[in-house]
Design a protein around this motif. Structure first.
Motif, PDB file in Angstrom:
ATOM      1  N   LEU A  68     -14.715  12.691   6.117  1.00 46.11           N
ATOM      2  CA  LEU A  68     -15.795  13.091   5.230  1.00 46.11           C
ATOM      3  C   LEU A  68     -15.324  13.297   3.798  1.00 46.11           C
ATOM      4  CD1 LEU A  68     -17.635  15.676   7.501  1.00 46.11           C
ATOM      5  CD2 LEU A  68     -18.222  13.278   7.108  1.00 46.11           C
ATOM      6  N   ASP A  69     -14.031  13.541   3.596  1.00 48.58           N
ATOM      7  CA  ASP A  69     -13.523  13.857   2.262  1.00 48.58           C
ATOM      8  C   ASP A  69     -13.020  12.592   1.580  1.00 48.58           C
ATOM      9  OD1 ASP A  69     -14.047  16.540   2.638  1.00 48.58           O
ATOM     10  OD2 ASP A  69     -12.096  16.905   3.566  1.00 48.58           O
ATOM     11  N   PHE A  70     -13.680  12.212   0.474  1.00 51.45           N
ATOM     12  CA  PHE A  70     -13.269  11.037  -0.272  1.00 51.45           C
ATOM     13  C   PHE A  70     -11.903  11.281  -0.896  1.00 51.45           C
ATOM     14  CE2 PHE A  70     -13.045   8.933  -4.436  1.00 51.45           C
ATOM     15  CZ  PHE A  70     -13.054   7.608  -4.023  1.00 51.45           C
ATOM     16  N   GLU A  71     -11.009  10.319  -0.754  1.00 50.32           N
ATOM     17  CA  GLU A  71      -9.649  10.457  -1.267  1.00 50.32           C
ATOM     18  C   GLU A  71      -9.401   9.549  -2.471  1.00 50.32           C
ATOM     19  OE1 GLU A  71      -5.773  11.924  -1.541  1.00 50.32           O
ATOM     20  OE2 GLU A  71      -7.491  12.623  -0.358  1.00 50.32           O
ATOM     21  N   GLU A  72      -9.723   8.257  -2.356  1.00 54.96           N
ATOM     22  CA  GLU A  72      -9.419   7.325  -3.434  1.00 54.96           C
ATOM     23  C   GLU A  72     -10.141   6.004  -3.189  1.00 54.96           C
ATOM     24  OE1 GLU A  72      -5.350   5.612  -1.327  1.00 54.96           O
ATOM     25  OE2 GLU A  72      -5.224   6.694  -3.231  1.00 54.96           O
ATOM     26  N   SER A  73     -10.113   5.125  -4.179  1.00 55.00           N
ATOM     27  CA  SER A  73     -10.592   3.757  -4.033  1.00 55.00           C
ATOM     28  C   SER A  73      -9.406   2.811  -4.154  1.00 55.00           C
ATOM     29  CB  SER A  73     -11.634   3.420  -5.117  1.00 55.00           C
ATOM     30  OG  SER A  73     -12.826   4.120  -4.918  1.00 55.00           O
ATOM     31  N   ARG A  74      -9.479   1.738  -3.410  1.00 58.75           N
ATOM     32  CA  ARG A  74      -8.435   0.717  -3.523  1.00 58.75           C
ATOM     33  C   ARG A  74      -9.088  -0.650  -3.414  1.00 58.75           C
ATOM     34  NH1 ARG A  74      -7.784  -1.823   1.186  1.00 58.75           N
ATOM     35  NH2 ARG A  74      -7.891  -0.688   3.179  1.00 58.75           N
ATOM     36  N   LEU A  75      -8.337  -1.680  -3.809  1.00 57.33           N
ATOM     37  CA  LEU A  75      -8.851  -3.034  -3.752  1.00 57.33           C
ATOM     38  C   LEU A  75      -9.148  -3.442  -2.320  1.00 57.33           C
ATOM     39  CD1 LEU A  75      -6.552  -4.824  -6.360  1.00 57.33           C
ATOM     40  CD2 LEU A  75      -9.022  -4.415  -6.553  1.00 57.33           C
ATOM     41  N   TYR A  76     -10.221  -4.176  -2.147  1.00 55.69           N
ATOM     42  CA  TYR A  76     -10.607  -4.680  -0.827  1.00 55.69           C
ATOM     43  C   TYR A  76      -9.579  -5.697  -0.337  1.00 55.69           C
ATOM     44  CZ  TYR A  76     -13.245  -7.281   2.710  1.00 55.69           C
ATOM     45  OH  TYR A  76     -13.642  -7.909   3.860  1.00 55.69           O
ATOM     46  N   SER A  77      -9.249  -5.633   0.957  1.00 55.94           N
ATOM     47  CA  SER A  77      -8.374  -6.603   1.597  1.00 55.94           C
ATOM     48  C   SER A  77      -9.134  -7.273   2.734  1.00 55.94           C
ATOM     49  CB  SER A  77      -7.115  -5.925   2.149  1.00 55.94           C
ATOM     50  OG  SER A  77      -6.350  -5.373   1.104  1.00 55.94           O
ATOM     51  N   PRO A  78      -8.881  -8.562   2.972  1.00 57.09           N
ATOM     52  CA  PRO A  78      -9.572  -9.242   4.082  1.00 57.09           C
ATOM     53  C   PRO A  78      -9.396  -8.486   5.397  1.00 57.09           C
ATOM     54  CG  PRO A  78      -8.392 -10.822   2.735  1.00 57.09           C
ATOM     55  CD  PRO A  78      -7.990  -9.466   2.237  1.00 57.09           C
ATOM     56  N   GLY A  79     -10.501  -8.281   6.100  1.00 59.56           N
ATOM     57  CA  GLY A  79     -10.472  -7.542   7.358  1.00 59.56           C
ATOM     58  C   GLY A  79     -10.942  -6.117   7.231  1.00 59.56           C
ATOM     59  N   ASP A  80     -11.020  -5.575   5.996  1.00 64.11           N
ATOM     60  CA  ASP A  80     -11.513  -4.210   5.801  1.00 64.11           C
ATOM     61  C   ASP A  80     -12.991  -4.118   6.183  1.00 64.11           C
ATOM     62  OD1 ASP A  80      -9.116  -3.194   4.914  1.00 64.11           O
ATOM     63  OD2 ASP A  80      -9.554  -3.539   2.801  1.00 64.11           O
ATOM     64  N   ASP A  81     -13.409  -2.946   6.603  1.00 63.19           N
ATOM     65  CA  ASP A  81     -14.793  -2.698   6.995  1.00 63.19           C
ATOM     66  C   ASP A  81     -15.672  -2.625   5.741  1.00 63.19           C
ATOM     67  OD1 ASP A  81     -17.198  -1.810   8.045  1.00 63.19           O
ATOM     68  OD2 ASP A  81     -16.235  -0.463   9.487  1.00 63.19           O
ATOM     69  N   ILE A  82     -16.637  -3.509   5.647  1.00 56.90           N
ATOM     70  CA  ILE A  82     -17.463  -3.547   4.447  1.00 56.90           C
ATOM     71  C   ILE A  82     -18.378  -2.327   4.338  1.00 56.90           C
ATOM     72  CG2 ILE A  82     -17.428  -6.072   4.364  1.00 56.90           C
ATOM     73  CD1 ILE A  82     -20.265  -6.052   5.480  1.00 56.90           C
ATOM     74  N   ARG A  83     -18.513  -1.560   5.431  1.00 56.50           N
ATOM     75  CA  ARG A  83     -19.318  -0.348   5.360  1.00 56.50           C
ATOM     76  C   ARG A  83     -18.687   0.685   4.436  1.00 56.50           C
ATOM     77  NH1 ARG A  83     -19.825   1.222  11.554  1.00 56.50           N
ATOM     78  NH2 ARG A  83     -17.601   0.643  11.375  1.00 56.50           N
TER      79      ARG A  83
END
Length: 321
Positions: A68-83
């Protein structure tokens, strides 16, 4: 290497009957538990709470994942959950980004208490294994006070696993087992099979990721061969090595000509401790031994400190060590 005159050194002038009673007494007296609980209330070695209510999942984990606690954003990598796409950052930068959350968990503290042959020795106030039990008691009380899950493994002639449980009653049950009588082993070389590689592998396989693992031992068994296993443990868990050392190991007293007995291997050697040069050589060798072990543990990513078996104030040692 342990002096053969162990009874005189450890028990002073105790008579045979009283010696038998002391040997088979619990390592921690019931009257001492209140003092150890008070020390635990001052100990701040576990993660700091960020909310006020005691309930499952109210501790911040060191591990990233779904939570529930947002930590950071990072670049999308193939296979990551688009949700988990961070659309705001994606729109601002023109590059797809993913939101990363910090997992919530209840803290799991697993204590390993070494009750092997070399731990059943002491020349000041108590045996090393008794100090290990006291350290375990303080940490168990501290974990219980923070609503932690507490488990333990006792390394003995027959290892014993205590399943993880909640609360003060779980801490007391663990302390009772850690403080069970620990008389000298009649034949240490045959009863103690030093398969510490297997023991470390069992910990790696059984503990939940992110647990705090505390190894309480004199680490007389530690060699460079264990470094890779310790590094794997440190990659999955928060590993803390608390090394219990006796005063006579740090500085050999003048006892004249004494036969020393290695409680792990059964080998013996005579030393003239009346000679300052002999005591100095033993002191230097043990200091080098401690330094080499500290380097081994540090390279593996393990937090390390040592505690004297005679120390009463464990809070100062555990916090500032």
């Amino acid at each position: 290497m342990i002096p053969a005159r162990l009874k005189q050194l450890v028990r002073g002038r105790a008579q045979p009957d009283s010696m038998e009673a002391v040997v088979h007494a619990p390592l921690i007296a019931a009257s001492d538990l209140a003092g150890l609980a008070a020390q635990a209330s001052l100990l701040a070695t576990l993660p700091v709470r960020e909310v006020h209510d005691h309930h499952a999942g109210d501790w911040a984990s060191r591990w990233l994942g779904r939570g529930l606690d947002f930590e950071e954003s990072r670049l999308y990598s193939p296979g990551d959950d688009i949700r988990d796409m961070d659309w705001r950052t994606t729109a601002r930068t023109g590059r797809p980004h993913l939101k990363i959350y910090r997992e919530e968990r209840q803290p799991t503290v697993h204590l390993v208490i070494d009750r092997g042959a070399t731990m059943r020795f002491g020349t000041r106030r108590r045996l090393k294994v008794a100090q290990a039990a006291r350290v375990a008691a303080v940490l168990a009380f501290a974990a219980a006070g923070r609503n932690g899950i507490i488990g333990a493994t006792l390394w003995d002639a027959q290892d014993q696993d205590l399943p993880p449980r909640h609360g003060r009653l779980a801490a007391l049950a663990l302390i009772e087992q850690a403080a069970a009588p620990c008389p000298p082993l009649t034949d240490p070389a045959s009863t103690e099979s030093l398969h510490h590689a297997d023991r470390l592998a069992a910990l790696e396989a059984s503990l939940p990721r992110g647990a705090q693992l505390v190894l309480i031992s004199d680490f007389g068994w530690l060699t460079d061969a264990h470094a890779s296993q310790l590094a794997r443990l440190a990659a999955r868990f928060e590993v803390w090595a608390i090394q219990v050392v006796d005063a006579a190991e740090r500085a050999l007293p003048d006892m004249g000509l004494v036969r020393f007995h290695d409680m792990a291997s059964g080998q013996g050697v005579w030393l003239d401790t009346a000679q300052a040069s002999v005591r100095g050589a033993v002191r230097s060798a043990f200091a080098d031994h401690l330094a080499a072990q500290a380097v081994c543990l540090g390279r593996a990513g393990v937090r390390h400190q040592w505690v004297g078996s005679e120390a009463d104030d464990l809070v100062a040692l555990l916090v500032n060590g």
